[in-house]
Design a protein around this motif. Structure first.
Motif, PDB file in Angstrom:
ATOM      1  N   MET A 113     -25.642  20.351 -47.564  1.00 57.71           N
ATOM      2  CA  MET A 113     -25.450  21.686 -46.973  1.00 57.71           C
ATOM      3  C   MET A 113     -24.110  22.283 -47.400  1.00 57.71           C
ATOM      4  O   MET A 113     -24.003  23.487 -47.615  1.00 57.71           O
ATOM      5  CB  MET A 113     -25.497  21.609 -45.445  1.00 57.71           C
ATOM      6  CG  MET A 113     -26.875  21.336 -44.908  1.00 57.71           C
ATOM      7  SD  MET A 113     -26.916  21.367 -43.121  1.00 57.71           S
ATOM      8  CE  MET A 113     -26.782  23.118 -42.804  1.00 57.71           C
ATOM      9  N   ALA A 145     -24.471  23.540 -50.926  1.00 61.75           N
ATOM     10  CA  ALA A 145     -25.293  24.749 -51.063  1.00 61.75           C
ATOM     11  C   ALA A 145     -24.708  25.935 -50.281  1.00 61.75           C
ATOM     12  O   ALA A 145     -25.408  26.908 -50.031  1.00 61.75           O
ATOM     13  CB  ALA A 145     -26.711  24.464 -50.596  1.00 61.75           C
ATOM     14  N   GLU A 146     -23.443  25.852 -49.876  1.00 59.42           N
ATOM     15  CA  GLU A 146     -22.752  26.914 -49.125  1.00 59.42           C
ATOM     16  C   GLU A 146     -23.349  27.154 -47.741  1.00 59.42           C
ATOM     17  O   GLU A 146     -23.047  28.148 -47.093  1.00 59.42           O
ATOM     18  CB  GLU A 146     -22.747  28.241 -49.907  1.00 59.42           C
ATOM     19  CG  GLU A 146     -21.894  28.222 -51.164  1.00 59.42           C
ATOM     20  CD  GLU A 146     -21.794  29.592 -51.830  1.00 59.42           C
ATOM     21  OE1 GLU A 146     -22.859  30.188 -52.073  1.00 59.42           O
ATOM     22  OE2 GLU A 146     -20.672  30.045 -52.095  1.00 59.42           O
ATOM     23  N   GLU A 147     -24.238  26.251 -47.286  1.00 65.44           N
ATOM     24  CA  GLU A 147     -24.847  26.467 -45.970  1.00 65.44           C
ATOM     25  C   GLU A 147     -23.807  26.316 -44.858  1.00 65.44           C
ATOM     26  O   GLU A 147     -23.881  26.999 -43.838  1.00 65.44           O
ATOM     27  CB  GLU A 147     -26.005  25.491 -45.734  1.00 65.44           C
ATOM     28  CG  GLU A 147     -27.223  25.821 -46.581  1.00 65.44           C
ATOM     29  CD  GLU A 147     -28.325  24.790 -46.461  1.00 65.44           C
ATOM     30  OE1 GLU A 147     -28.576  24.317 -45.353  1.00 65.44           O
ATOM     31  OE2 GLU A 147     -28.937  24.458 -47.492  1.00 65.44           O
ATOM     32  N   ASP A 170     -20.606  27.063 -45.195  1.00 66.41           N
ATOM     33  CA  ASP A 170     -19.864  28.331 -45.228  1.00 66.41           C
ATOM     34  C   ASP A 170     -20.648  29.426 -44.518  1.00 66.41           C
ATOM     35  O   ASP A 170     -20.082  30.262 -43.813  1.00 66.41           O
ATOM     36  CB  ASP A 170     -19.610  28.764 -46.679  1.00 66.41           C
ATOM     37  CG  ASP A 170     -18.466  27.986 -47.304  1.00 66.41           C
ATOM     38  OD1 ASP A 170     -17.751  27.298 -46.554  1.00 66.41           O
ATOM     39  OD2 ASP A 170     -18.289  28.071 -48.533  1.00 66.41           O
ATOM     40  N   ALA A 171     -21.980  29.423 -44.739  1.00 67.25           N
ATOM     41  CA  ALA A 171     -22.824  30.443 -44.103  1.00 67.25           C
ATOM     42  C   ALA A 171     -22.748  30.321 -42.583  1.00 67.25           C
ATOM     43  O   ALA A 171     -22.628  31.328 -41.879  1.00 67.25           O
ATOM     44  CB  ALA A 171     -24.269  30.315 -44.579  1.00 67.25           C
ATOM     45  N   LEU A 172     -22.769  29.094 -42.074  1.00 70.10           N
ATOM     46  CA  LEU A 172     -22.657  28.892 -40.620  1.00 70.10           C
ATOM     47  C   LEU A 172     -21.332  29.453 -40.121  1.00 70.10           C
ATOM     48  O   LEU A 172     -21.296  30.193 -39.130  1.00 70.10           O
ATOM     49  CB  LEU A 172     -22.748  27.408 -40.273  1.00 70.10           C
ATOM     50  CG  LEU A 172     -24.132  26.763 -40.323  1.00 70.10           C
ATOM     51  CD1 LEU A 172     -24.011  25.265 -40.084  1.00 70.10           C
ATOM     52  CD2 LEU A 172     -25.049  27.379 -39.284  1.00 70.10           C
ATOM     53  N   ILE A 173     -20.239  29.120 -40.832  1.00 68.87           N
ATOM     54  CA  ILE A 173     -18.922  29.608 -40.404  1.00 68.87           C
ATOM     55  C   ILE A 173     -18.914  31.131 -40.418  1.00 68.87           C
ATOM     56  O   ILE A 173     -18.437  31.773 -39.485  1.00 68.87           O
ATOM     57  CB  ILE A 173     -17.808  29.052 -41.319  1.00 68.87           C
ATOM     58  CG1 ILE A 173     -17.748  27.534 -41.225  1.00 68.87           C
ATOM     59  CG2 ILE A 173     -16.451  29.636 -40.933  1.00 68.87           C
ATOM     60  CD1 ILE A 173     -16.822  26.885 -42.224  1.00 68.87           C
ATOM     61  N   SER A 174     -19.483  31.718 -41.487  1.00 69.29           N
ATOM     62  CA  SER A 174     -19.437  33.179 -41.595  1.00 69.29           C
ATOM     63  C   SER A 174     -20.301  33.846 -40.528  1.00 69.29           C
ATOM     64  O   SER A 174     -20.114  35.015 -40.235  1.00 69.29           O
ATOM     65  CB  SER A 174     -19.866  33.627 -42.993  1.00 69.29           C
ATOM     66  OG  SER A 174     -21.266  33.561 -43.104  1.00 69.29           O
ATOM     67  N   MET A 175     -21.246  33.118 -39.956  1.00 63.22           N
ATOM     68  CA  MET A 175     -22.020  33.674 -38.837  1.00 63.22           C
ATOM     69  C   MET A 175     -21.323  33.428 -37.504  1.00 63.22           C
ATOM     70  O   MET A 175     -21.877  33.710 -36.445  1.00 63.22           O
ATOM     71  CB  MET A 175     -23.422  33.043 -38.802  1.00 63.22           C
ATOM     72  CG  MET A 175     -24.347  33.594 -39.854  1.00 63.22           C
ATOM     73  SD  MET A 175     -26.032  32.970 -39.630  1.00 63.22           S
ATOM     74  CE  MET A 175     -25.965  31.439 -40.511  1.00 63.22           C
ATOM     75  N   GLY A 176     -20.119  32.843 -37.559  1.00 66.04           N
ATOM     76  CA  GLY A 176     -19.398  32.565 -36.315  1.00 66.04           C
ATOM     77  C   GLY A 176     -19.937  31.352 -35.584  1.00 66.04           C
ATOM     78  O   GLY A 176     -19.796  31.237 -34.376  1.00 66.04           O
ATOM     79  N   ILE A 177     -20.603  30.442 -36.313  1.00 67.29           N
ATOM     80  CA  ILE A 177     -21.142  29.229 -35.696  1.00 67.29           C
ATOM     81  C   ILE A 177     -20.309  28.045 -36.177  1.00 67.29           C
ATOM     82  O   ILE A 177     -20.165  27.849 -37.377  1.00 67.29           O
ATOM     83  CB  ILE A 177     -22.614  29.020 -36.090  1.00 67.29           C
ATOM     84  CG1 ILE A 177     -23.452  30.207 -35.605  1.00 67.29           C
ATOM     85  CG2 ILE A 177     -23.160  27.718 -35.524  1.00 67.29           C
ATOM     86  CD1 ILE A 177     -24.846  30.236 -36.160  1.00 67.29           C
ATOM     87  N   ASN A 178     -19.758  27.284 -35.230  1.00 66.85           N
ATOM     88  CA  ASN A 178     -18.946  26.140 -35.626  1.00 66.85           C
ATOM     89  C   ASN A 178     -19.850  25.054 -36.212  1.00 66.85           C
ATOM     90  O   ASN A 178     -20.758  24.572 -35.539  1.00 66.85           O
ATOM     91  CB  ASN A 178     -18.195  25.607 -34.408  1.00 66.85           C
ATOM     92  CG  ASN A 178     -17.235  24.521 -34.792  1.00 66.85           C
ATOM     93  OD1 ASN A 178     -17.647  23.461 -35.256  1.00 66.85           O
ATOM     94  ND2 ASN A 178     -15.956  24.775 -34.626  1.00 66.85           N
ATOM     95  N   ARG A 227     -20.115  21.778 -34.170  1.00 67.98           N
ATOM     96  CA  ARG A 227     -20.968  21.906 -32.989  1.00 67.98           C
ATOM     97  C   ARG A 227     -22.449  21.944 -33.401  1.00 67.98           C
ATOM     98  O   ARG A 227     -23.303  21.307 -32.790  1.00 67.98           O
ATOM     99  CB  ARG A 227     -20.624  23.189 -32.240  1.00 67.98           C
ATOM    100  CG  ARG A 227     -21.510  23.387 -31.045  1.00 67.98           C
ATOM    101  CD  ARG A 227     -21.206  24.662 -30.283  1.00 67.98           C
ATOM    102  NE  ARG A 227     -22.461  25.168 -29.776  1.00 67.98           N
ATOM    103  CZ  ARG A 227     -23.096  26.206 -30.257  1.00 67.98           C
ATOM    104  NH1 ARG A 227     -22.581  26.911 -31.227  1.00 67.98           N
ATOM    105  NH2 ARG A 227     -24.249  26.567 -29.769  1.00 67.98           N
ATOM    106  N   PHE A 228     -22.721  22.658 -34.485  1.00 72.27           N
ATOM    107  CA  PHE A 228     -24.107  22.868 -34.898  1.00 72.27           C
ATOM    108  C   PHE A 228     -24.711  21.605 -35.491  1.00 72.27           C
ATOM    109  O   PHE A 228     -25.866  21.292 -35.237  1.00 72.27           O
ATOM    110  CB  PHE A 228     -24.141  24.005 -35.924  1.00 72.27           C
ATOM    111  CG  PHE A 228     -25.513  24.556 -36.177  1.00 72.27           C
ATOM    112  CD1 PHE A 228     -26.044  25.537 -35.354  1.00 72.27           C
ATOM    113  CD2 PHE A 228     -26.272  24.102 -37.240  1.00 72.27           C
ATOM    114  CE1 PHE A 228     -27.299  26.046 -35.585  1.00 72.27           C
ATOM    115  CE2 PHE A 228     -27.539  24.617 -37.474  1.00 72.27           C
ATOM    116  CZ  PHE A 228     -28.049  25.593 -36.642  1.00 72.27           C
TER     117      PHE A 228
END
Lengths: 269, 261
Positions: A132, A135-137, A139-147, A150-151
């Protein structure tokens, strides 16, 4: 010339020291964040992902039951055979029951389970988080404001904190049965005598210390797997490398913690 | 021109190496700004700073007037809710269906009913032309469809800002043009402020209102698309006319170089 050798030596020592302190810092930060989102986060309105946790429990716990059971059964038999080899000479064959009971519950149950889970789930954690990351996934979580901790990590931690003790209890039970099975068939010990001997030598304390160890191993395996996964910077090759490293390091760490807890229980219980 | 993003003397390092060398620029609100530049010029690094994935060595990044450099994570997450990002490989979560991917920001940041989330997910997927693909997994989609789905996810919270990292990378010309059309539509219909990092000239001419060009970590051009066409900076001309870099060494220097002197 002397000076340059000394320079090279101290340079290497310094670089290694700085690198290992940085690794220690990163690992400590990961442990801190993980426990924050497991214990404190839910009180701040950021609940633990329930469905993900259940799915991890199934993957890491339920799906490991067959392999853990088979291995525990075999180890129970092996242990009974090996101890009978010596005890027979002394005419103390009945003590096979005590030896199997105590060594399975105190030591082999937790550590075998931990090694199986490190190989099955610890590596899967590192591979999942690592790919993940590649594949920048993440980074994508961080950019959505999701830690991402935690996720991704918290459901895995919850799963292993519950499942490693549970699997250990299963391994204990089946390991004891393996020893019992061999003793009553091949060694000709009467089932009643074997059970009598097991219950008189085995204390609840033995099972309990094993389960406490298993809980700690669960934490160790999750953190090592996640740490190695988050370390991935490049592509697929690095995911493979970190996955391998996660298994080796978590087995090593499990044994280090085992030593620590065994020493602790030896002196303080 | 009202600025939506203001970058002020931004300096960043990767280890010891300086990547961005004291750059300042503004991004106008409600327009499409293209950050242009060759490989390794620092444009992807710049994008990572704008979306708060990296922290600068020094300088300020003001988004809607708030400096995000050195901001605490909780505050930053509030800013991030107003941003959507489409990553180069779309970065959809492979373990989830498209519907769950698009629903993720809604489930994490709002307290909407599942039925409402379902409606919003279908709206967003319809917007990018992916109606009927709700239950597909990312691995079952083509590259172009993944990017569209990534865009639907980026649009989930109706952001003020959309960031695109190389939207046409790895796509055939027709699919890439389709994605460009979609970017135009989002600007015209939703008045979103769009920042696109790219090196594709056809894309540039189709979508850009405002252009910032980077070279070796420095801004060599900032202005409208029309101004870009008549810019005289030699590096800008080389880029627009697709001329290769001049030979770095004279033959004598080259021999010296390979001989190791």
């Amino acid at each position: 010339m002397m000076r340059s050798i000394a320079e090279a030596f101290f340079g290497t020592v310094g670089r290694r020291t700085i690198a290992s302190f940085r690794a220690l810092h990163d690992a400590a930060k990961l442990i801190n964040t993980t426990f924050y989102w497991t214990v404190i986060g839910p009180f701040k309105g950021k609940t633990v992902r329930f469905h993900a946790s259940v799915s991890e429990i199934v993957k890491t716990g339920y799906n490991s039951i067959p392999i853990v059971s088979v291995i525990a059964f075999f180890v129970g038999i092996i242990l009974a055979l090996q101890s009978a080899y010596q005890l027979r000479k002394l005419g103390a064959l009945i003590y096979v029951a005590s030896l199997v009971g105590v060594s399975i519950t105190r030591e082999l149950g937790p550590i075998l389970t931990a090694i199986i889970v490190a190989g099955r789930s610890g590596s899967a954690f590192a591979a999942e988080i690592g790919s993940m990351k590649a594949a920048e996934e993440v980074d994508a979580l961080i950019s959505m404001g999701i830690n991402p901790v935690r996720f991704l990590v918290v459901p895995k931690l919850i799963a292993l904190m519950l499942m490693l003790p549970a699997l250990t209890i299963i391994a204990d039970g089946i390991g004891l049965f393996g020893g019992f099975f061999l003793a009553v068939t091949a060694l000709g010990i009467h089932p009643y005598n074997y059970l009598q001997q097991t219950t008189s030598s085995l204390m609840l304390k033995d099972v309990f210390t094993g389960v406490v160890k298993a809980w700690a191993f669960g934490v160790v395996i999750t953190i090592v797997g996640a740490y190695q996964g988050f370390k991935v910077e490049g592509g697929a090759e690095e995911v493979g490398r970190m996955t391998t490293a996660s298994v080796v390091i978590s087995i090593f760490m499990v044994i280090v913690f085992d030593l620590f807890f065994t020493a602790l229980f030896f002196y303080f219980t | 021109m009202e600025e939506a993003i203001k970058v002020d003397s931004l300096v960043t390092h990767y280890g010891e190496r300086q990547i961005l060398k004291n750059i300042s620029f503004n991004v106008p609100r409600g327009q499409t700004t293209v950050i242009l530049g060759g490989s390794g010029c620092g444009k992807s690094t710049l994008l990572k700073h704008l979306i708060g994935l990296l922290q600068p060595t020094s300088g300020k990044i003001l988004i809607n007037g708030r400096n995000i450099a050195g901001m605490r994570e909780e505050e930053m997450n509030e800013v991030r809710k107003k941003m959507g990002v489409l990553f180069q490989g779309a970065a959809l979560l492979n373990s989830m269906t498209l519907a769950d991917n698009v629903a993720l920001p809604l489930r994490e940041h709002t307290k909407l009913e599942e039925s409402t989330i379902g409606i919003m997910v279908r709206m967003k997927l319809d917007l990018v032309g992916l109606s009927g693909f709700e239950q597909f997994y990312p691995s079952q989609l083509s590259g172009g469809m993944k990017k569209r789905a990534g865009l639907a996810r980026a649009m989930a919270l109706d952001p003020d800002f959309l960031f695109f990292d190389e939207p046409s990378a790895g796509l055939d010309p027709v699919t890439a043009a389709g994605l460009d059309q979609l970017i135009l539509k989002l600007r015209n219909v939703f008045k979103v402020t769009i920042v696109v990092v790219t090196h594709e000239l056809p894309s540039l001419f189709m979508i850009a209102d405002y252009v910032i060009m980077l070279d070796l970590g420095e801004i060599i051009f900032a202005g409208t698309l029309d101004e870009l066409q008549i810019a005289e900076h030699p590096k800008v001309r080389m880029f627009l006319e697709r001329k290769p870099e001049a030979e770095e060494y004279s033959p004598e220097d080259y021999f010296k170089f390979i001989a190791g002197d």
